[in-house]
Design a protein around this motif. Sequence first.
Motif, PDB file in Angstrom:
ATOM      1  N   ASP A 325       0.754  -1.129   0.212  1.00  0.00           N
ATOM      2  CA  ASP A 325       0.034  -0.114  -0.001  1.00  0.00           C
ATOM      3  C   ASP A 325       0.898   1.410  -0.082  1.00  0.00           C
ATOM      4  OD1 ASP A 325      -2.096  -1.653   0.238  1.00  0.00           O
ATOM      5  OD2 ASP A 325      -2.592  -1.550   2.192  1.00  0.00           O
ATOM      6  N   GLY A 326       0.644   2.250  -0.732  1.00  0.00           N
ATOM      7  CA  GLY A 326       1.401   3.702  -0.880  1.00  0.00           C
ATOM      8  C   GLY A 326       2.485   3.452  -1.918  1.00  0.00           C
ATOM      9  N   VAL A 327       2.452   2.383  -2.521  1.00  0.00           N
ATOM     10  CA  VAL A 327       3.476   2.408  -3.579  1.00  0.00           C
ATOM     11  C   VAL A 327       2.879   2.347  -4.955  1.00  0.00           C
ATOM     12  CG1 VAL A 327       5.422   1.163  -4.757  1.00  0.00           C
ATOM     13  CG2 VAL A 327       5.215   1.219  -2.407  1.00  0.00           C
ATOM     14  N   ALA A 328       2.922   3.165  -5.751  1.00  0.00           N
ATOM     15  CA  ALA A 328       2.087   3.347  -7.051  1.00  0.00           C
ATOM     16  C   ALA A 328       2.840   2.679  -8.100  1.00  0.00           C
ATOM     17  CB  ALA A 328       1.838   5.031  -7.402  1.00  0.00           C
ATOM     18  N   PRO A 329       1.923   2.159  -9.293  1.00  0.00           N
ATOM     19  CA  PRO A 329       2.643   1.316 -10.290  1.00  0.00           C
ATOM     20  C   PRO A 329       3.643   2.072 -10.943  1.00  0.00           C
ATOM     21  CG  PRO A 329       0.245   1.246 -10.279  1.00  0.00           C
ATOM     22  CD  PRO A 329       0.424   2.068  -9.318  1.00  0.00           C
ATOM     23  N   THR A 330       3.818   3.426 -10.735  1.00  0.00           N
ATOM     24  CA  THR A 330       4.937   4.173 -11.704  1.00  0.00           C
ATOM     25  C   THR A 330       5.889   4.291 -10.456  1.00  0.00           C
ATOM     26  OG1 THR A 330       3.670   6.244 -10.971  1.00  0.00           O
ATOM     27  CG2 THR A 330       3.166   5.316 -12.824  1.00  0.00           C
ATOM     28  N   ASP A 331       5.854   4.122  -9.334  1.00  0.00           N
ATOM     29  CA  ASP A 331       6.863   4.042  -8.529  1.00  0.00           C
ATOM     30  C   ASP A 331       7.857   3.198  -8.524  1.00  0.00           C
ATOM     31  OD1 ASP A 331       5.862   6.400  -7.693  1.00  0.00           O
ATOM     32  OD2 ASP A 331       5.053   5.253  -5.750  1.00  0.00           O
ATOM     33  N   SER A 332       9.139   3.236  -8.421  1.00  0.00           N
ATOM     34  CA  SER A 332      10.282   2.218  -8.504  1.00  0.00           C
ATOM     35  C   SER A 332       9.985   1.398  -7.106  1.00  0.00           C
ATOM     36  CB  SER A 332      11.820   3.125  -8.404  1.00  0.00           C
ATOM     37  OG  SER A 332      12.610   2.210  -8.529  1.00  0.00           O
ATOM     38  N   PHE A 333      10.137   0.035  -7.378  1.00  0.00           N
ATOM     39  CA  PHE A 333       9.916  -0.822  -6.245  1.00  0.00           C
ATOM     40  C   PHE A 333      10.843  -2.182  -6.618  1.00  0.00           C
ATOM     41  CE2 PHE A 333       7.391  -4.275  -4.801  1.00  0.00           C
ATOM     42  CZ  PHE A 333       7.440  -4.234  -3.513  1.00  0.00           C
ATOM     43  N   ASP A 334      11.454  -2.472  -5.609  1.00  0.00           N
ATOM     44  CA  ASP A 334      12.522  -3.731  -5.607  1.00  0.00           C
ATOM     45  C   ASP A 334      11.752  -4.673  -4.991  1.00  0.00           C
ATOM     46  OD1 ASP A 334      14.100  -5.727  -5.608  1.00  0.00           O
ATOM     47  OD2 ASP A 334      15.882  -4.424  -5.397  1.00  0.00           O
ATOM     48  N   LEU A 335      11.161  -5.593  -5.541  1.00  0.00           N
ATOM     49  CA  LEU A 335      10.119  -6.716  -5.072  1.00  0.00           C
ATOM     50  C   LEU A 335      10.981  -7.507  -4.222  1.00  0.00           C
ATOM     51  CD1 LEU A 335       7.442  -8.040  -5.202  1.00  0.00           C
ATOM     52  CD2 LEU A 335       8.412  -9.528  -6.713  1.00  0.00           C
ATOM     53  N   GLU A 336      12.111  -8.023  -4.694  1.00  0.00           N
ATOM     54  CA  GLU A 336      13.033  -8.934  -4.078  1.00  0.00           C
ATOM     55  C   GLU A 336      13.567  -8.404  -2.654  1.00  0.00           C
ATOM     56  OE1 GLU A 336      16.250 -10.659  -6.656  1.00  0.00           O
ATOM     57  OE2 GLU A 336      14.776 -11.596  -7.905  1.00  0.00           O
ATOM     58  N   ASP A 341      13.509  -8.021   3.194  1.00  0.00           N
ATOM     59  CA  ASP A 341      13.208  -7.182   4.532  1.00  0.00           C
ATOM     60  C   ASP A 341      11.979  -7.669   5.321  1.00  0.00           C
ATOM     61  OD1 ASP A 341      15.615  -5.585   3.593  1.00  0.00           O
ATOM     62  OD2 ASP A 341      14.306  -4.007   2.898  1.00  0.00           O
ATOM     63  N   GLN A 342      11.031  -7.883   4.671  1.00  0.00           N
ATOM     64  CA  GLN A 342      10.057  -8.304   5.419  1.00  0.00           C
ATOM     65  C   GLN A 342      10.064  -9.705   5.996  1.00  0.00           C
ATOM     66  OE1 GLN A 342       8.339  -5.071   5.395  1.00  0.00           O
ATOM     67  NE2 GLN A 342       6.747  -6.426   5.783  1.00  0.00           N
ATOM     68  N   SER A 343      10.883 -10.660   5.221  1.00  0.00           N
ATOM     69  CA  SER A 343      10.976 -11.841   6.115  1.00  0.00           C
ATOM     70  C   SER A 343      11.830 -11.386   7.283  1.00  0.00           C
ATOM     71  CB  SER A 343      11.591 -12.794   5.021  1.00  0.00           C
ATOM     72  OG  SER A 343      10.755 -12.822   4.018  1.00  0.00           O
ATOM     73  N   LYS A 344      12.761 -10.614   7.207  1.00  0.00           N
ATOM     74  CA  LYS A 344      13.917 -10.545   8.366  1.00  0.00           C
ATOM     75  C   LYS A 344      13.027  -9.980   9.667  1.00  0.00           C
ATOM     76  CE  LYS A 344      18.290 -10.318   5.954  1.00  0.00           C
ATOM     77  NZ  LYS A 344      19.151  -9.543   5.335  1.00  0.00           N
ATOM     78  N   LEU A 345      12.344  -8.895   9.165  1.00  0.00           N
ATOM     79  CA  LEU A 345      11.636  -8.101  10.254  1.00  0.00           C
ATOM     80  C   LEU A 345      10.597  -9.023  10.916  1.00  0.00           C
ATOM     81  CD1 LEU A 345      10.899  -4.674   8.343  1.00  0.00           C
ATOM     82  CD2 LEU A 345      12.315  -4.881  10.281  1.00  0.00           C
ATOM     83  N   GLY A 387      11.522 -17.731  -8.133  1.00  0.00           N
ATOM     84  CA  GLY A 387      10.541 -16.711  -8.568  1.00  0.00           C
ATOM     85  C   GLY A 387       9.313 -16.476  -7.864  1.00  0.00           C
ATOM     86  N   PHE A 388       9.223 -17.108  -6.564  1.00  0.00           N
ATOM     87  CA  PHE A 388       8.003 -17.203  -6.029  1.00  0.00           C
ATOM     88  C   PHE A 388       7.882 -16.130  -4.778  1.00  0.00           C
ATOM     89  CE2 PHE A 388       8.098 -22.038  -7.020  1.00  0.00           C
ATOM     90  CZ  PHE A 388       7.530 -21.703  -8.309  1.00  0.00           C
ATOM     91  N   SER A 389       8.734 -15.179  -4.831  1.00  0.00           N
ATOM     92  CA  SER A 389       8.403 -14.259  -3.842  1.00  0.00           C
ATOM     93  C   SER A 389       7.231 -13.469  -3.858  1.00  0.00           C
ATOM     94  CB  SER A 389       9.907 -13.278  -3.802  1.00  0.00           C
ATOM     95  OG  SER A 389       9.770 -12.700  -5.169  1.00  0.00           O
ATOM     96  N   GLY A 390       6.779 -13.217  -5.093  1.00  0.00           N
ATOM     97  CA  GLY A 390       5.606 -12.280  -5.181  1.00  0.00           C
ATOM     98  C   GLY A 390       4.270 -13.097  -4.542  1.00  0.00           C
TER      99      GLY A 390
END
Length: 651
Positions: A325-336, A341-345, A387-390
Amino acid sequence: MSEPQPETASTDFVHLHVHTHYSLLEGTIRIKPLVKRVQELGMSSVAITDSNNLFGAVDFYGACRGAGIRPIIGCEVLFAPEGRFGAFAPKAASAIGAQGGAQAYSPYFFHLVLLCKDLRGYQNLCRMVSRAYTEAPPVQKGQPTGPRALVDHALLAEYGEGLVALSGCLRSEFAFRILKGDEAGAEDSARWFKNQFGEDFYLELVDSGIPEQEHVNQALFALGAKLGVKCVATANCHYLEPSEAEAQEVLQCIEYNKNLDIDRPKSLVPSEFWLKPPALMRERFERFPGACDATVEIAAKCDVEFKFTDEKGRPIYHLPSFRPDGVAPTDSFDLEAYFRDQSKLGLEKRLADQNFDALRAQPDWETRRKGYEDRLSYETEMILRTGFSGYFLVVADYIAWAKMNDIPVGPGRGSGAGSLVAWSLGITDIDPIPFNLLFERFINPERVSMPDFDVDFCQDRRGEVIDYVGRKYGSQNVCQIITFGKLQARAAVKDVGRVLGMSFAETDQVTKLIPEELNIKLKDALEQEPRIRELMASDRKIAKLMEYALALEGLSRNPGVHAAGVIITEKPVVEYCALYMGADGAPVTQFDKDYAEKIGLVKFDFLGLKTLTVIDNAVKLIRMGGGADASFTIERIRYDDPKVYELLGSG
C-alpha cells in the motif's frame, strides 16, 4: 520451451465441427479417444467446437500435440443477428420471421462456428465468449428462459480478427432463412459475413442425413457460387461411431428431461453425426466440388500455439504484480529486496514474542537464534531463485488484511507449515523448527512447482477477503474456478433410469448393489457384484439401463464452482482464458483448476471453515472473563499442556 510441433501428415479431409463431452450433455466424444481415432484415420488435424464454450481447449490442445495432431481450437457460438440485448424482448414479427403476432418472441439465436487462426484469434474468441456470458441480460418476468450468452454483429466485428467463421449447421441463421423461403435474407447475411471475414468466411455444408439439410446444402452451394464464397464440408460430429447414436439420444433426453421409450422404433434422426473417415466424406460431398478441399485449406490457416514454459523449460506463471500500500505502479519498487526485508523483520518480531521468553533466558539462545536466521536465509534465497517471492507477499498481504479486520484465519496446514518464511510473514502461525518440519516438502529445488498455501478463513466472512483481493488487484484480474460435475456410476444409472421411464424403486435396486467404493466404475461394479449381472440377464430393461449407463459414465454433466480456488493474475483473466458465469452470478474461469494451472494461472486457496468461527467465539468468551484472560490468544496455547492430552485420553 514451446510445445513440440506435430509431424506433417497428408490428409484428404479435416473435421472442423466436432462436439466433445465438454458440450455438456450434447456430445459423447472424449478427448483421448477422439485423438486416437483421428490418428487411426490418418488425419493430421482436427477441430474442437463445443457448444458456446472453450471448456476443453487446453485438454484437447495437449492431447493433440502429444499425438502429433494439429489442434484447431474453436467454438460453436449462439449468434443473435438482430442484437444480443434485444434478443428476448417482445416485438412485432420481424424479418427473421417471428410467429404469433405483435408480442411474439423471435427464434433469436442461431448456431455459428468460429475457429482460431492464431493466438490473437484465440484471445479474441475468449473475449467474445466471455462478454457473451458476463454481459448476458437476466431473465425478466414473461420472457422465455434458455441460453442468454449470445454474440451479435457488434461483437463479431470487434473481435473477428484471427478467426475463421463457418455459417453453421441446420440450426444456423442461413438454414433458418432458406427453409422459410427467405433466400434474399440469407444472401444479405452472407454478404455481411463476407465483408467482415473476407476469405475466412465459409458456407458450411453438413452431412447429417436429414432431408432438410440436403435442401440447405444445395441452396448454400448455389449462394456460394453467386457471391464467390467457398463452401466447406463438415459432419457436425457429436459421437465417434454410428453405434453410439443411441447413447447420444439418451444423453439429449437427460439434458432436456425427456423420456425415451425403450421399445421405440429406430430413431427418426439418422445416425450420421459421427466422425466419418476422409474417404467417406469425399464420397458424400462429391456433388459439391471443393467442399472437402476447403477443410484442408482452413486447417492450414489455423495454428494456435500456447507457451507453457520458458526458454529453460520452466513453467510460466502469470502472478499478480504485488506492491505494498502506498507504492504506485509508476513508483520504483524492488520486489526481491522488499521480500527479504519483510521476512527478516517478521522473524525478529516472532522471536521477540513472549512465547520465546524462556528460550531467550537459555545460555544457548544465540546458537538457536542463528539457526533460525540461517534457515530463513536458506529459504529466502530458494524462494527468490524459484521466482515465488511475489506469491508469498500476495498471500501474506490478504491474510494480514483479514486479521486486521478481525476475520478469523487458520494457523496454516499442509506442507506450507514447513516454511519458516511463511511463519515470519504471518502466513502461518506454526514455528516449523521445534517440530522438525521440512521446507523441501513445500518447495523442492529439484522439482520446481508452484507452492500452494491452503488458507482457512471464517466461513461467514471468506467472501470479504476475496472482495479485498478484487479491489487490490482489479476485479478483472480476480475470479473463481469452474468445476465439472460428472456422470459417475450411480448418477449415470439414475439419470438413464429416469430417461427410460423407470421407477425410483427399479433404479434403486441397481444403485444399491454398486459397491461402496470411492470413484468406483460401473465396469468394476459388474465384476464385483454378480447380482447386477443376474438382474441384467433376467430383465431386458435393466440390461438396456446398464448398456446406456456404461456408455455415458464419466461424461461431464454440469458446471460448478471450486469450493476454495481463486485465480489472481497480472492482467485481466480473459487475456488467458474465457470466462463463464457461476450460479451466484460471479465470473469463473472456463478451465478447471488443472488446466488453468497448465496455462500458468495461479490458484490461491480461500477455504471457508466453520470451525474457525467456533474457535473465535470461544476465544471471545475466555476474554470476557477478564483478568489475565483478557489478553488471551489462541497462538499462546502450549502444545505440551498435559491437561489437553488428559482430556483426549479420557475419550
